[in-house]
Design a protein around this motif. Structure first.
Motif: not given
Length: 694
Positions: A181-184, A169-177
């Motif tokens: 925020e910053f796109g691709g 969950g942690t990397p998934l949330i971090a990647d989603t955020v």
């Protein structure tokens, strides 16, 4: 003189101010902390040298990074290892406890069910009460075991959910955020960070260290140099750790950039055989396949010629032979047989030589034999005697230009061919040699006298003939073949034996040992390779078992001139190319008048030699009318043929003219009866002797 260092009562004293200023001024570098920059590094050449060094270091670092990726220390394997370890941490080891409680619950339930069944069917009241109480206790224990199992399952499930939420969950949330925020760019950065964490988790392999950044090998794309050479031979235990090789020729890339080559001397006292016997260990040290590694003896003991191919040699398309572009060939000169590892054409002189080609089925023996046969076909003066024991179609295209042939695997026909060569060809050639006062026939004689020519005898699959023949025929064929190889060599008779199973049964040892040119195609065992090349060659690094199945037409070639055996790939001619070459050969022989039957027939020459010649001419015509398969005819048939042309010959006169041995006089079955007769070979040999005598 002393200098006053106490403060002056007069602050405006100029002399005091000058002295204090000189004492308090600090030098530019009082203790030498600044780096010393040599003057020579400030010019353009120095900067270029520094840049070249930086490029060289970057290139080496890149090669080391690429080499590292092939090992357990590679980044991809680190990420995979880290992901696996993370998943194992999420799953945990508590599942074992769940399985244990499930097993206990299963056993308790089964016991409770069995106890309830016993209580139900117990008849005695006292025993029934005891059984009922026991069943209740078993039921209680079963329910407790089931409840314990459910508690363990909930606990394990809860732990897995917590660890899974933390790990996934942690990397998934971090990647989603990051993506929101910053796109691709943010998503790419988040994924890179996640993979970096996984690589860090899997940074240590589960096995011992397998990657060494100092290790260099040709298989990893590194250059061959003297340090690598010494390291490889030390690792293979050819030389000691404190010994080094003496370079005779430096390590160089070949002109076609396909291999590294070097020539060096082993330390004093070490024989060349020690290096040749360590082929597999050396190939492993260089990081290449055994088929890419090749060593050979130098011009003195202890000297080694090394070649390491960058790719597996001889695995591409077949090599087209040069005979397609040659209008005519002289077999008195060298002929092309194939290409060696250095892409050089291998030319071999077959004069006064004989050969043995061997290897398992499909290894390319037929293509190798065709190199000699097609060259002989393009020499219109050469006579071809061909015998195929496996009754295949390899020599069928040569039938129109062959003097004698057998494509049916018939031992009697082979005996006829060998008998003709021994009793006709060999005496004629021996008489020519005596006429010239020489022990052998030479190219100089052939240039002056058309009666001097070469002959090629091919015996393919001797073991098939031996299996199909009776003992007497087999022994006679073996005797004649040995005599032809021994005595025909100097008389211009070239013998070639080919076999799929190189052992004493395929080619008798007494014959195999006197065949000078050897070509060992792919073999199944080192012993089979030694059978072709000679005892000890496999142990010396010349093992045809190492040839791959994809290397068709490739074999270890020994030309009989004392040179070290080498790996050679035969030229390949497909069916259309063989037909094209043989059409040219047929035309050359037709123009030269050397086609079989193109000159006066045997019968015509006999008729010019008196009454005996006329009788033998009728016999030859009678056998010829029956075809090549007729190897025996009754005496009555021959006598009737003689009477039909007006020759009244008695049986006694015919027997005196064609002298038969006791074996030839043995009766055979004909039209349901046992009758006496005459063998075809005996009649033709008698006819040839009459021609030579008159």
């Amino acid at each position: 003189m002393s200098i006053e260092t106490t403060p002056s009562r007069n602050p405006d004293d100029p002399e005091w101010e000058r002295l204090v200023a000189g004492l308090q001024a600090e030098p530019a570098d009082p203790v030498g902390d600044l780096p010393l920059v040599p003057e020579w590094t400030r010019d353009a050449d120095a900067r270029k040298a520094v840049a070249r060094r930086a490029v060289r270091r970057a290139r080496r670092a890149g090669r080391r990074w690429l080499a590292r990726q092939r090992t357990d220390r590679g980044h991809v394997k680190q990420i995979a290892r880290g992901t696996r370890r993370t998943h194992e941490w999420v799953v945990g080891f508590h599942g074992v406890h769940v399985q244990a409680t499930a097993h206990q619950a299963h056993l308790a339930t089964r016991e409770a069910r069995a106890a309830a069944r016993r209580a139900r069917y117990t008849l005695m009241p006292a025993q029934r009460e005891k059984a009922r109480q026991f069943a209740e206790r078993a039921e209680t224990q079963a329910l407790a075991a089931i409840q314990l199992h459910e508690q363990a399952r909930r606990k394990v499930r809860r732990g897995r959910l917590l660890r899974g939420g933390l790990a996934y969950g942690t990397p998934l949330i971090a990647d989603t955020v990051a993506a929101v925020e910053f796109g691709g760019i943010g998503l790419a950065g988040g994924i890179a960070a996640t993979l970096s964490v996984a690589a860090w988790i899997g940074r240590k392999p589960q096995t011992e260290e397998t990657w060494d950044h100092e290790r260099r090998s040709i298989g990893d794309g590194d250059r061959l140099d003297e340090p690598m050479l010494n390291q490889a031979y030390q690792a293979a235990k050819v030389i000691g750790g404190d010994q080094t090789l003496t370079m005779v020729m430096p390590c160089m890339l070949t002109a076609d950039a396909q291999a590294w080559e070097a020539v060096f001397d082993l330390p004093g006292g070490l024989p060349t055989r020690k290096a040749l016997n360590a082929t597999e260990a050396l190939a492993g040290a260089f990081g290449v396949a055994v088929q890419q590694f090749h060593q050979s003896r130098g011009d003195r003991e202890g000297r080694v010629h090394l070649r390491v191919s960058l790719q597996l040699p001889f695995t591409g398309a077949p090599i087209q032979g040069p005979l397609l572009a040659m209008e005519r060939v002289s077999l008195w000169e060298s002929v092309p047989m194939g290409v060696n590892l250095r892409s050089e054409s291998v030319w071999t002189s077959w004069v006064e030589r004989s050969g043995l080609f061997g290897g398992e089925p499909g290894s390319g023996k037929s293509a190798a034999a065709n190199d000699l046969l097609l060259a002989a076909a393009l020499d219109p003066t050469v006579r071809l005697y061909l015998a195929d024991g496996k009754a295949g179609a390899d020599i069928t295209p040569f039938e129109p230009i062959a003097a004698m042939y057998d494509t049916d695997g018939n031992p009697e026909r082979l005996l006829e061919i060998l008998t003709h060569i021994w009793e006709v060809e060999v005496p004629e050639r021996r008489a020519l040699a005596k006429e010239y006062g020489s022990r052998k026939l030479t190219a100089a004689m052939a240039a002056r006298d058309p009666r001097v020519y070469l002959a090629v005898l091919l015996v393919d699959e001797w073991s098939s003939y031996g299996a199909a023949a009776d003992r007497k025929t087999r022994e006679e064929c073996e005797r004649l073949l040995r005599l032809i190889v021994q005595q025909g060599r100097a008389l211009g008779i070239i013998t070639l034996a080919a076999t799929q199973k190189p052992d004493a049964d395929s080619v008798p040892t007494g014959i195999r040992d006197i065949l000078s040119i050897r070509w060992a195609m792919r073999c199944l065992t080192p012993q089979a390779s030694d059978t072709i090349l000679g005892q000890g060659y496999a142990a010396a690094g010349h093992n045809a078992q190492d040839i791959l199945k994809s290397q068709r037409g490739v074999g270890i070639y020994m030309d009989g001139e004392g040179a070290e055996p080498e790996l050679v790939r035969s030229y390949y001619y497909d069916d259309d190319e063989v037909e094209l070459i043989l059409e040219r050969a047929h035309k050359l022989r037709e123009e030269a008048g050397t086609l079989p039957g193109s000159g006066p027939s045997l019968a015509d020459r006999l008729r010019e030699r008196g009454t005996e010649g006329q009788i033998l001419a009728v016999l030859v015509d009678e056998f010829t009318a029956g075809g090549d398969n007729v190897d025996w005819l009754p005496g009555s048939v021959l006598l009737n043929a003689l009477r039909a042309v007006g020759l009244d010959v008695t049986p006694e006169r015919l027997a005196a003219l064609v002298v038969r041995s006791p074996a030839d006089k043995k009766k055979r079955e004909w039209a349901g009866s046992l009758v006496a007769g005459y063998p075809r070979a005996l009649v033709f040999d008698t006819a040839q002797q009459l021609i030579e005598r008159t």
